[in-house]
Scaffold this active site. Structure first.
Site, PDB file in Angstrom:
ATOM      1  N   TYR A 162       0.955  -1.419   0.233  1.00  0.00           N
ATOM      2  CA  TYR A 162       0.148  -0.065  -0.006  1.00  0.00           C
ATOM      3  C   TYR A 162       0.640   1.366   0.273  1.00  0.00           C
ATOM      4  O   TYR A 162       1.823   1.827   0.814  1.00  0.00           O
ATOM      5  CB  TYR A 162      -1.129  -0.204   0.751  1.00  0.00           C
ATOM      6  CG  TYR A 162      -1.370   1.469   1.760  1.00  0.00           C
ATOM      7  CD1 TYR A 162      -2.368   1.694   0.444  1.00  0.00           C
ATOM      8  CD2 TYR A 162      -0.892   2.493   2.386  1.00  0.00           C
ATOM      9  CE1 TYR A 162      -2.802   3.166   0.797  1.00  0.00           C
ATOM     10  CE2 TYR A 162      -1.320   3.382   2.279  1.00  0.00           C
ATOM     11  CZ  TYR A 162      -2.229   4.040   1.442  1.00  0.00           C
ATOM     12  OH  TYR A 162      -2.665   5.185   1.572  1.00  0.00           O
ATOM     13  N   HIS A 215      -2.908   0.600   6.737  1.00  0.00           N
ATOM     14  CA  HIS A 215      -3.551   0.628   5.737  1.00  0.00           C
ATOM     15  C   HIS A 215      -4.813  -0.919   5.596  1.00  0.00           C
ATOM     16  O   HIS A 215      -5.645  -1.553   4.568  1.00  0.00           O
ATOM     17  CB  HIS A 215      -3.372   0.397   4.474  1.00  0.00           C
ATOM     18  CG  HIS A 215      -4.465   0.659   3.264  1.00  0.00           C
ATOM     19  ND1 HIS A 215      -4.773   0.090   2.122  1.00  0.00           N
ATOM     20  CD2 HIS A 215      -4.946   2.355   3.061  1.00  0.00           C
ATOM     21  CE1 HIS A 215      -5.504   0.479   1.495  1.00  0.00           C
ATOM     22  NE2 HIS A 215      -6.065   2.035   2.551  1.00  0.00           N
TER      23      HIS A 215
HETATM   24  C1  GCO Z   1      -4.758   7.379   2.875  1.00  0.00           C
HETATM   25  C2  GCO Z   1      -5.611   6.379   2.201  1.00  0.00           C
HETATM   26  C3  GCO Z   1      -6.042   5.954   1.030  1.00  0.00           C
HETATM   27  C4  GCO Z   1      -7.211   5.470   1.060  1.00  0.00           C
HETATM   28  C5  GCO Z   1      -7.669   5.205  -0.884  1.00  0.00           C
HETATM   29  C6  GCO Z   1      -8.680   4.646  -1.253  1.00  0.00           C
HETATM   30  O1  GCO Z   1      -4.949   7.611   4.389  1.00  0.00           O
HETATM   31  O2  GCO Z   1      -4.671   8.392   2.255  1.00  0.00           O
HETATM   32  O3  GCO Z   1      -4.962   4.795   2.877  1.00  0.00           O
HETATM   33  O4  GCO Z   1      -4.560   6.291   0.798  1.00  0.00           O
HETATM   34  O5  GCO Z   1      -6.017   4.238   0.045  1.00  0.00           O
HETATM   35  O6  GCO Z   1      -8.480   7.002  -0.071  1.00  0.00           O
HETATM   36  O7  GCO Z   1      -9.341   5.553  -2.202  1.00  0.00           O
HETATM   37 MG    MG Z   2      -5.305   6.119   4.775  1.00  0.00          MG
END
Ligand code: GCO
Ligand code: MG
Length: 409
Positions: A162, A215
């Protein structure tokens, strides 16, 4: 004087390549309209249906002043309620009505909420990369640019990690547990992240505030282990440590670690976060405003948190329109229990499509103090940034373990 709703419609645009949905509420007064964020970037077309086929006819002729009643009546008009599609549709209308209220009053929305208790909202920005030195170099650039809070994410080599822009394959390329897939191995991840933070602390010094987003990807025992391993590096907070399906585990996480905990971007229903706040199991609430229905619901949540000592850290990713960011900022400025604001800087095309975007300087976002959200939308220009082509309209491909099982975000 009374103004009524004449038309509610959606404007779709992707000036940064990210699908944004903005709702426009037009009134019987041709120059008076409001904008609201209804961005659910993985299901944008479903939100459009909910707005244009259901809320538009349902709310035609309603008095724009009656925000609370419109929210409740719309919410129960589907009988079954909550969930990201319907909540984003509600949010689009709700935020647009707050915009209209501000314009009618000649006040920015933060004034309607009681007025500023700070001049600007300090933000955290993201540093991410394929290797530890790459992440740290990015963090140094942010530090040099005046940011005091930086979130660090590093790729597990070769894995779909992520936040690191590693290329995800689509379902068209990989489509099931027995075919090649986007791999993520939780155990590899919990080994690399503490090394990232050890290196970052030694290179970046003690003063920069560091954050990390799990995440929601780890099974609870690994989350506990990672939290313990990160303790020496004094995080500002650890973000979204568990998926909503595992929130009962927060009691044990809380008892295990003294790291500040932030949670909530996946929440859509008040009953998911109520226990976490009531029992003070988290330090920061980071709900995505449009995912719980907009400003009307979020300002109540902020007040609830205030009484339990929980601070706000509203979700502010790239898949929030500038109008949604303006709603975050209105709460940031007006709420005593503000903690930090996540922010994804706008590119030039976004600033052009949305005249009035807030300024980012000295590690904070600053309001423009114009009535309502203070942000407009150039529809002709927005149309020049259509949604990117995608085989299934923005839906996410699965991330899997080596054995093919799905990893839950
Ligand atoms: C963050 C989030 C985002 C999400 C995204 C999904 O902390 O900003 O985890 O990166 O993954 O908004 O659409
Ligand atoms: Mg996030």
């Amino acid at each position: 004087m009374r103004n009524s709703i004449r038309k509610i419609r959606c404007i779709l645009t992707a000036p940064a390549g990210i699908r944004l949905v903005v709702v426009k509420v037009e009134t019987d007064e041709p120059t008076l309209y409001g904008l609201g964020c209804a961005t659910f970037t993985q299901r944008p077309l479903a939100v459009v249906e909910a707005v244009e086929k259901y809320l538009d006819p349902f709310l035609h002729g309603r008095d724009v002043a009656e925000i609370e009643d419109i929210f409740l009546a719309s919410q129960v008009s589907s009988y079954w309620r909550q969930g990201p599609v319907l909540n984003n549709a509600l949010s689009g209308v709700d935020m647009a009505l707050w915009d209209i209220k501000g314009k009618r009053a000649g006040m920015p929305v933060h004034d309607l909420l009681g007025g500023k208790c700070r001049m600007a909202a300090p933000v955290y920005v993201h540093a991410a990369g394929k290797s530890i030195p790459e992440v740290v170099a990015q963090a140094q650039q942010h530090q040099a640019a005046g940011f005091r809070h930086v979130r660090l994410q590093v790729e597990v080599p070769g894995q779909a990690t992520y936040g690191t822009a590693s290329d995800l394959k689509t379902h068209a390329q990989v489509d099931g547990p027995t075919t090649p897939h986007n791999i993520f191995v939780p155990a590899d991840y919990v080994r690399i992240v503490p090394r990232l933070f050890e290196h970052a602390r030694s290179e970046l010094g003690e003063e920069l505030e560091l954050l990390h987003d799990i995440h929601e990807r780890l099974p609870p025992p690994l989350t506990m282990q990672l939290a313990k391993d990160l303790e020496p590096y004094r995080l500002f907070f650890l973000e979204d440590a568990l998926p909503p399906e595992e929130i009962d585990y927060f009691r044990r996480l809380r008892a295990t670690t003294h790291l500040p905990l932030a949670m909530g971007e996946l929440f859509t229903n008040v009953h998911e976060f109520l226990p976490l706040i009531r029992e003070q199991l988290i330090d920061y609430i980071r709900v995505h405003l449009s995912m719980i229905g907009g400003l009307t619901m979020s300002r109540k949540l902020a007040a609830l948190c205030e009484f339990f000592g929980v601070r706000t850290a509203w979700h502010g990713p790239g898949d929030t329109s500038p109008v949604g960011h303006a709603a975050n900022l209105a709460l940031d400025l007006a709420c005593p229990n503000f903690g930090i604001q996540e922010f994804s800087p706008f590119n030039q095309a976004t600033r052009d499509v949305f005249p009035g975007c807030m300024e980012l300087r000295d590690g904070a976002v600053w309001p423009n103090d114009r009535p309502g959200w203070g942000i407009d939308l150039d529809e002709a220009l927005a149309a020049r940034f259509p949604f990117p082509d995608h085989p299934y309209n923005g839906a996410w491909p699965a991330i899997r373990q080596r054995d093919g099982s799905v990893v839950r975000p």
